[in-house]
Design an enzyme around this catalytic site. Structure first.
Site, short mmCIF file in Angstrom:
data_model
loop_
_atom_site.label_atom_id
_atom_site.label_comp_id
_atom_site.label_asym_id
_atom_site.label_seq_id
_atom_site.Cartn_x
_atom_site.Cartn_y
_atom_site.Cartn_z
N ALA A 111 -6.36 1.82 4.81
CA ALA A 111 -6.26 1.94 3.36
C ALA A 111 -4.90 1.44 2.87
O ALA A 111 -4.79 0.82 1.81
CB ALA A 111 -6.48 3.39 2.94
N SER A 112 -3.86 1.71 3.66
CA SER A 112 -2.51 1.38 3.19
C SER A 112 -2.25 -0.12 3.15
O SER A 112 -1.27 -0.57 2.58
CB SER A 112 -1.47 2.05 4.09
OG SER A 112 -1.56 1.50 5.39
N ASP A 161 10.24 -1.55 8.91
CA ASP A 161 9.22 -2.36 9.61
C ASP A 161 9.12 -3.71 8.90
O ASP A 161 9.13 -3.77 7.67
CB ASP A 161 7.86 -1.66 9.55
CG ASP A 161 7.82 -0.40 10.41
OD1 ASP A 161 8.89 -0.03 10.95
OD2 ASP A 161 6.75 0.19 10.54
N GLY A 175 1.30 -6.45 11.32
CA GLY A 175 2.33 -6.37 10.31
C GLY A 175 3.73 -6.37 10.89
O GLY A 175 4.71 -6.24 10.16
N HIS A 176 3.83 -6.49 12.21
CA HIS A 176 5.12 -6.37 12.87
C HIS A 176 5.55 -7.70 13.50
O HIS A 176 4.73 -8.42 14.07
CB HIS A 176 5.05 -5.31 13.97
CG HIS A 176 4.74 -3.94 13.45
ND1 HIS A 176 5.69 -3.10 12.94
CD2 HIS A 176 3.56 -3.28 13.35
CE1 HIS A 176 5.12 -1.96 12.55
NE2 HIS A 176 3.82 -2.05 12.80
N GLU A 219 13.31 -2.98 14.34
CA GLU A 219 12.06 -2.44 14.91
C GLU A 219 11.54 -3.32 16.04
O GLU A 219 11.75 -4.53 16.07
CB GLU A 219 11.00 -2.28 13.81
CG GLU A 219 10.44 -3.58 13.28
CD GLU A 219 8.93 -3.66 13.44
OE1 GLU A 219 8.42 -3.16 14.47
OE2 GLU A 219 8.27 -4.21 12.55
N VAL A 274 -4.28 -9.42 11.25
CA VAL A 274 -3.01 -9.87 11.82
C VAL A 274 -2.08 -8.67 11.83
O VAL A 274 -2.23 -7.75 11.03
CB VAL A 274 -2.36 -11.02 11.02
CG1 VAL A 274 -3.23 -12.27 11.04
CG2 VAL A 274 -2.05 -10.60 9.60
N GLY A 334 -5.52 20.25 20.89
CA GLY A 334 -5.60 21.01 19.66
C GLY A 334 -4.49 20.75 18.66
O GLY A 334 -4.53 21.24 17.55
#
Lengths: 557, 557
Positions: B232-233, B163, B369-370, B195, B367, B48
């Site tokens: 979306a980002s 990042d 992003g890190h 990171e 792919v 919850g």
């Protein structure tokens, strides 16, 4: 299901559009043969459910026609439903030596041993049920002693592959019998049911033999203890661990109930060779030099109560994982288990262990037991079926398997992607899918089988997300007013000590709601309860954006 | 935390031993700078709970020292906690243009816009807080406008990478500023925080550019509509979808609130170029020829209420997925989301769509992003830090990152793997990790922040697994006997209609328990309740192997 005389019908009661609880039914005229009786583990949405088994009401309605339960191999998704099945239906079970051993273990746990006829068969057996004649062919899979099933009927031949891959350099001589499969195909196959687990994977699955060399290398390089976790039922992999321990002069301890059980059965029945004196008890591990000992344990899927999880959280009495021990996860997490497995790896690193993990093809510590695309095409090519029913897979796998069948010549509209319960009827060599029998999930929860269902699960879901609020009010029948309460009991909703104001407002609201109804001369309990639920539910949602279950209890005195 | 004058302290309030809710704190003397304020999505064990944010009680205790919240980029795990943070602490926020746009969206939703100072910075900005001087360097990641942070203090320089990956052929000129990083390294770095997301992956991550060519090819080959789902980002990937649509002469519709929001912000702020007239509304899709239209939607992680899930279950009003449409999942499921994603793929196939899915490297549609291992080694080599704190990862990732640091020359005992709350103090160029401040998870549940905790969750877990049983008894105070009840209310336990005998026995047992106590002159409510719970719990477990929550309610009249 009303079947015409001399007609052939095929259906699944479990195993299509899912991975798990395989159960297939072949009926010719008045004789029914069942293939496999598996269980499936619930995903996290089925709160509290322990196990899922097929709904067998169709079989119960046709019990006088059932001649046999044929079990293709000893994995849970093919044998796990048997104890529950036997409690409803007494049917003779036919399986190979190892498979029967694993079924017996299961029946023993449920106190059912001796209640049913268990008949040992092998790939040369021939069985007759009415006008159906069954024979079998050897396949290779991640457990020994697997069979495919050929069912000859006056209408034509139906082949069920069981689970398989084509490992041409198998362990322990478990060669797939390609020649026999070719012969079956040459003689003509009307319908092929073939498993689809890896229908999304291009190429061919690597041989189990490759895993052996990687295990051996890891054992060689390990300077301290080696702890290896794999599926207990993968007796061939267990054999390779035994071999690696032998080669590096290590004793071997087994941890985990299913590991001990399966290894015991496999040794007894001749599927596993372990030198005398090699096996030691878990509590003896620490008395050997670390480079002279290895441990084989369950829990490679991250199961919270299995051996590896307990070892990784230092929660196992008899031995510990120490810095520089080598831990090998000889498996790949099944989708849904990644988080549990990751947590174990984190813990093992924190203990200072060297951990060999990752997807099987990267580490070489695991290969799949299921045929990839090129192998599935080989099976389809060998069998040359007129009709094809892809089984043992979720929809996308069945869909990909259909495309593979088309690519090797099965006619486009001759593949049937069925749901559990859909019946394929074949008459005069023409197959049609037109009707449906009852099929679905039966939930095992505790000792209850089928005593929880959608309503209970829906309640559990609401309780799990937002908890509940019990409201107790005592009303005077004569004076028509509240004489005590409302008293509020909150569980799983909010911290009471942080929410005093909220709960005071709840009491005020309930009091007002009841008083208003009483002043309107509305005394019926169900109306009072409904109104409390509605008013309070609205208020709580506005205040907290939560929807706890509200249980008003009214006592009239 | 009592800090000595002129001492440097570094700690994480979130982001280590987890993926998510990043929040790092750098303190020099009496000045505190916070880097990022993220949120994390709960796993299924946190029943919850909607969102997890860092426990910021340490910051609340030291609020007069806080000078700035620096936000490295606009992803949820770096900005998602900001609205909750701002309700407790008013701190000026520094971020780049796009990041600020995304933060503003978030503040608007929470009606917080205007309450706090939002200060736009770029990679050339310089900020001073007490004796700390901050400057920045450009990095490349799966969202534009990312920064690394360099903090110069009298004690030495601290670098926080944010990042990053090293994409040397990036979209939209978002080159990582390797020259600036090299300069920082040459001038000397005391502590590097870097990171660790992909510290387990060997090699280097592929360039985002590769995805573009695959998207274009799929758009070319598609004979009907194309529906592509991605984060979306990931504005750069969105740009590539726009480019592919342009090249194949298709209009583009956006579905999903976050897709519309992010695209709007990105266009406004100049991070996304979309030709005039290309964007259409979802309800216009069907009025175009299918080969002239494409759809970009959210839900690539299988989120049940997001656009792709609704489209796949034909549960979206404005348009439908039709046979032979092409659906592209331009992402890889995050561990834990595989089942939801698989269900969507199954549904899409059942609609007759052509689905392009699978792990990113196989399909070329995603792919990471890190940074992978070789890129992490490049960062460590550029920065040449004396001390290293791996961040942004679960333990095994931090552990692997430590090994990478050692491999490029960081001294073995100069790496600190910390927990959230652990403080690394540096004085006279010597780092020590000796103390701890409050840190942990704050749960957001509905509108409540921190109002659920372990007890509430434990109750929810019990309720979710075995449900509950409320037992109501009315006792007469004068006669000392039961005057009504026991009445039993069962929710989430068993089907009442299937369990009449069981519930009758429950009533009998409760009656007997209460009568026995009364005859022993035991009248205290809490003893009666405890005894009912114990006796009934034992009985129900024996009968059902379930442990429902038992709530006895006693009314005395």
């Amino acid at each position: 299901m009303s079947v015409k005389e001399n007609a052939l019908s095929i259906l699944a009661l479990g195993g299509v559009n899912e991975i798990g609880k395989n159960m297939y039914v072949i009926q010719y005229s008045n004789d029914i043969v069942i293939i496999d009786c598996g269980a499936k583990f619930p995903d996290e949405s089925l709160l509290g459910v322990d196990l899922i088994i097929p709904d067998i009401s169709f079989l119960q309605e046709n019990k006088e026609k059932i001649r046999a339960l044929i079990v293709t191999h000893g994995h849970e998704d093919h044998i796990g439903g048997i104890p529950y099945f036997l409690k409803k239906l007494n049917v003779p079970i036919y399986a190979t030596r190892l498979t029967l051993g694993l079924i017996e273990l299961k029946l023993k746990e449920h106190n059912l041993l001796g209640d049913t006829e268990l008949i040992q068969i092998n790939s040369d057996s021939k069985l007759e049920f009415g006008e159906m004649v069954l024979d079998f062919f050897k396949t290779n899979h991640s457990i020994p002693d697997c069979l495919g099933v050929t069912m000859h009927t006056p209408e034509g031949t139906v082949v069920h592959t069981g689970d398989f891959k084509f490992d041409l350099t198998p362990m322990n001589d478990q060669y797939p019998d390609i020649h026999k499969m070719a012969k079956i195909g040459s003689e003509g196959v009307l319908v092929l049911l073939s498993e689809s687990t890896n229908a999304e994977r291009p190429g061919s699955s690597p041989s189990e033999h490759l895993v052996g060399s990687h295990i051996e290398e890891a054992f060689m390089q390990a300077k301290q203890k080696v702890i290896l976790s794999t599926f207990a039922s993968n007796v061939n992999r267990v054999q390779q661990v035994v071999n690696a321990a032998l080669k590096t002069n290590r004793k071997l301890a087994l941890i985990g109930r299913s590991m001990v059980n399966v290894v015991t059965v496999a040794i007894e029945r001749g599927y596993l060779e372990v030198p005398d004196g090699m096996l030691i008890q878990p509590q003896e591990v620490d008395s050997y030099a670390p480079e002279r000992v290895a441990v084989l344990c369950t829990g490679s899927q991250g199961e919270p109560f299995a051996a590896l999880s307990r070892l990784s959280s230092s929660n196992y009495r008899d031995m510990s994982i120490l810095p520089d021990d080598t831990v090998i996860l000889a498996s790949t997490p099944i989708p849904g288990n990644e988080r549990d497995v990751s947590r174990i790896i984190d813990n093992l690193f924190q203990l200072g262990a060297k951990v060999i993990y990752g997807s099987g093809t990267v580490t070489g510590m695991h290969v799949s037991g299921h045929a990839y695309q090129e192998e599935l095409k080989l099976m389809l090519t060998l069998m040359k079926p007129k009709y094809f029913i892809p089984i043992h897979g979720e929809y996308r796998m069945l869909h990909q398997h259909r495309l593979l069948a088309e690519s090797v010549g099965v006619e486009k509209d001759h593949t049937f992607i069925i749901n559990n319960g859909d019946v394929v009827d074949i008459e005069n060599s023409v197959a049609r899918q037109t009707r449906k029998v009852a099929a679905g999930n039966t939930f095992v929860d505790g000792v209850g089988v089928g005593d929880v269902g959608e309503i209970v699960l829906r309640d559990r879901k609401q309780l799990s997300e937002d908890g509940m609020l019990v409201i107790v009010i005592t009303l005077s029948k004569t004076e028509r007013k509240i004489v005590s309460g409302p008293d509020t009991i909150s569980r799983g909703f909010v911290y009471v000590q942080n929410s005093e104001d909220l709960l005071k407002n709840v009491n005020r609201l309930v009091t007002k709601t009841v008083n208003d109804l009483q002043s309107e001369k509305i005394y019926r309990w169900n109306i009072i309860k409904q109104t409390i639920k509605k008013e309070l539910g609205q208020y709580l949602f506005n205040q907290t954006k939560k929807k706890p279950m509200i249980l008003p209890i009214i006592i009239e005195i």
